[in-house]
Design a protein around this motif. Structure first.
Motif, PDB file in Angstrom:
ATOM      1  N   UNK A   1      25.854  36.257  43.741  1.00  0.00           N
ATOM      2  CA  UNK A   1      27.143  36.929  43.599  1.00  0.00           C
ATOM      3  C   UNK A   1      27.277  37.473  42.185  1.00  0.00           C
ATOM      4  N   UNK A   2      27.750  38.737  42.100  1.00  0.00           N
ATOM      5  CA  UNK A   2      28.003  39.305  40.772  1.00  0.00           C
ATOM      6  C   UNK A   2      29.207  40.226  40.879  1.00  0.00           C
ATOM      7  N   UNK A   3      30.203  39.987  40.038  1.00  0.00           N
ATOM      8  CA  UNK A   3      31.417  40.795  40.103  1.00  0.00           C
ATOM      9  C   UNK A   3      32.076  40.848  38.739  1.00  0.00           C
ATOM     10  N   UNK A   4      32.849  41.930  38.518  1.00  0.00           N
ATOM     11  CA  UNK A   4      33.619  42.063  37.274  1.00  0.00           C
ATOM     12  C   UNK A   4      35.087  42.247  37.646  1.00  0.00           C
ATOM     13  N   UNK A   5      35.934  41.510  36.956  1.00  0.00           N
ATOM     14  CA  UNK A   5      37.362  41.519  37.295  1.00  0.00           C
ATOM     15  C   UNK A   5      38.188  41.496  36.016  1.00  0.00           C
ATOM     16  N   UNK A   6      39.305  42.155  36.043  1.00  0.00           N
ATOM     17  CA  UNK A   6      40.193  42.155  34.881  1.00  0.00           C
ATOM     18  C   UNK A   6      40.778  40.761  34.688  1.00  0.00           C
ATOM     19  N   UNK A   7      40.878  40.337  33.444  1.00  0.00           N
ATOM     20  CA  UNK A   7      41.370  38.972  33.156  1.00  0.00           C
ATOM     21  C   UNK A   7      42.755  38.732  33.757  1.00  0.00           C
ATOM     22  N   UNK A   8      43.680  39.687  33.613  1.00  0.00           N
ATOM     23  CA  UNK A   8      45.060  39.495  34.107  1.00  0.00           C
ATOM     24  C   UNK A   8      45.084  39.313  35.630  1.00  0.00           C
ATOM     25  N   UNK A   9      44.239  40.080  36.324  1.00  0.00           N
ATOM     26  CA  UNK A   9      44.168  39.995  37.795  1.00  0.00           C
ATOM     27  C   UNK A   9      43.625  38.639  38.224  1.00  0.00           C
ATOM     28  N   UNK A  10      42.551  38.216  37.535  1.00  0.00           N
ATOM     29  CA  UNK A  10      41.945  36.913  37.850  1.00  0.00           C
ATOM     30  C   UNK A  10      42.933  35.782  37.569  1.00  0.00           C
ATOM     31  N   UNK A  11      43.619  35.882  36.427  1.00  0.00           N
ATOM     32  CA  UNK A  11      44.552  34.825  36.030  1.00  0.00           C
ATOM     33  C   UNK A  11      45.710  34.709  37.020  1.00  0.00           C
ATOM     34  N   UNK A  12      46.240  35.866  37.460  1.00  0.00           N
ATOM     35  CA  UNK A  12      47.365  35.836  38.394  1.00  0.00           C
ATOM     36  C   UNK A  12      46.946  35.188  39.726  1.00  0.00           C
ATOM     37  N   UNK A  13      45.777  35.604  40.228  1.00  0.00           N
ATOM     38  CA  UNK A  13      45.284  35.023  41.484  1.00  0.00           C
ATOM     39  C   UNK A  13      45.019  33.531  41.363  1.00  0.00           C
ATOM     40  N   UNK A  14      44.377  33.138  40.252  1.00  0.00           N
ATOM     41  CA  UNK A  14      44.070  31.709  40.055  1.00  0.00           C
ATOM     42  C   UNK A  14      45.326  30.878  39.873  1.00  0.00           C
ATOM     43  N   UNK A  15      46.348  31.456  39.212  1.00  0.00           N
ATOM     44  CA  UNK A  15      47.576  30.678  38.983  1.00  0.00           C
ATOM     45  C   UNK A  15      48.228  30.339  40.319  1.00  0.00           C
TER      46      UNK A  15
END
Length: 367
Positions: A1-15
């Motif tokens: 698996x390899x992917x790039x994601x914006x920090x804010x998007x990742x943080x919102x989903x993880x929260x």
């Protein structure tokens, strides 16, 4: 698996998803979040405690599809501390996941995707939609009365049922009862009576703050699913019978007090300052258009305050748990609340008026 994601998007989903994960787990995989990258340009994040599951899809640039699971709280803490605006590169292979963002590089151990448990929903025959605002109102006006007593597990949630052609939501802990009535949504006619667990209610309420339109609700007698757009919340329901609460709603309470909920609440709050934590009892002495609130504590002394209100019935005294009374008054939005009383030992009915969707019942205390 390899992917790039914006920090804010990742943080919102993880929260959203990581808050389901319990801090202490005897099953290691339950501490993990499932990350599933799809070539369609999205990452699916999912977490579960076997009773409740949150599944959220967020946009990402995916070079290589795949899936893995990694510690939810650790990944969330990393995402939280990464620089704002950074692009986060996730690469998973051979039991490890590499997280790169600018100069920061992390490598964490993973567990296989195939071991990750998913709540099997089965058939969810009842399907309807509710506006997000209506769901918020249902939760906010009832959840404070949910019992936390584990022995009476059937009271550890909000009871949803259709009766008299309306959808009713109720919660009680035996000392107080909160009930809200809303228009029955299309599709809910044959809905089974269900008890939505406290943890599901708390997670749903957090997610609703980011939803504008309607929420899709699907349920059976044992499971419920809330479709909130990007996020899907699935929960097992409480397997128990909610008591017939309509029997405790008083019908003939003829002593009526009309009072401004804000000044009433502030008065209760002030006099209860000296109440001992154990009793928290406040006494209400009712006389014509005059209500005297008082607290007497063997350790701290006494307090009293007069609050204005409309009252024309016989004078009498009644005691309440001040915290329970303030919880109820805090839910009243109007400038006037009706308190329907019978005597010092009978349940008291509290509501804005007879058209109000919410009503509350409070058991008195000996003072």
């Amino acid at each position: 698996m390899k992917a790039t994601i914006e920090r804010a998007t990742l943080l919102r989903g993880l929260s959203h998803v990581q808050s389901v994960v319990e801090r202490r787990n005897t099953i290691p995989i339950l501490s993990n979040v499932l990350i599933e990258a799809s070539l369609e340009g999205s990452i699916r994040l999912m977490a579960t405690d076997l009773d409740l599951q949150i599944d959220e899809t967020v946009p990402a640039a995916v070079d290589q599809a795949g899936a893995t699971t990694v510690s939810a709280h650790t990944l969330f803490d990393i995402a939280r501390k990464l620089p704002e605006g950074s692009q986060v590169e996730l690469t998973a292979a051979e039991g490890k996941i590499k997280i790169n963002a600018g100069r920061a590089k992390f490598e964490l151990g993973t567990l296989p995707r195939d071991d990750f448990p998913v709540i099997a929903e089965g058939e969810l025959p009842t399907v309807f939609e509710l506006p997000a605002e209506t769901l918020k109102q249902i939760i906010d006006k009832t959840r404070f009365a949910i019992s936390t007593e584990e022995t009476r597990y059937y009271l550890n949630g909000i009871f949803l049922h259709v009766a008299d052609d309306v959808l009713k939501a109720a919660a009680t802990d035996g000392h107080r009862l909160a009930r809200v009535t809303v228009a029955r949504p299309d599709g809910a006619e044959a809905m089974p009576d269900v008890i939505v667990p406290r943890k599901c209610v708390a997670e749903l309420r957090k997610l609703l703050d980011e939803v504008d339109g309607s929420v899709g609700v699907s349920l059976s007698g044992s499971k419920i699913r809330f479709d909130l757009g990007a996020a899907i919340l699935t929960s097992k329901l409480i397997d128990g019978t909610f008591p017939d609460y309509s029997r405790v709603i008083p019908q003939g309470n003829d002593k009526i007090l009309k009072i401004d909920p804000r000044s009433f609440m502030q008065g209760v709050d002030r006099v209860s300052t000296i109440a001992t934590e154990k009793t928290r009892a406040v006494k209400m002495a009712l006389d014509r258009d005059r209500i005297t609130l008082s607290v007497s504590s063997p350790d701290n002394g006494t307090a009293a305050e007069e609050v204005p209100g409309e009252y024309a019935a016989q004078p009498f005294e009644i005691g309440f748990n001040s915290r329970y009374l303030m919880d109820i008054l805090g839910q009243v939005e109007g400038d006037l609340v009706e308190v329907h009383l019978a005597d010092a030992a009978a349940p008291t009915l509290i509501r804005e008026n007879d058209k109000s969707p919410a009503l509350y019942v409070l058991m008195p205390m000996r003072v």
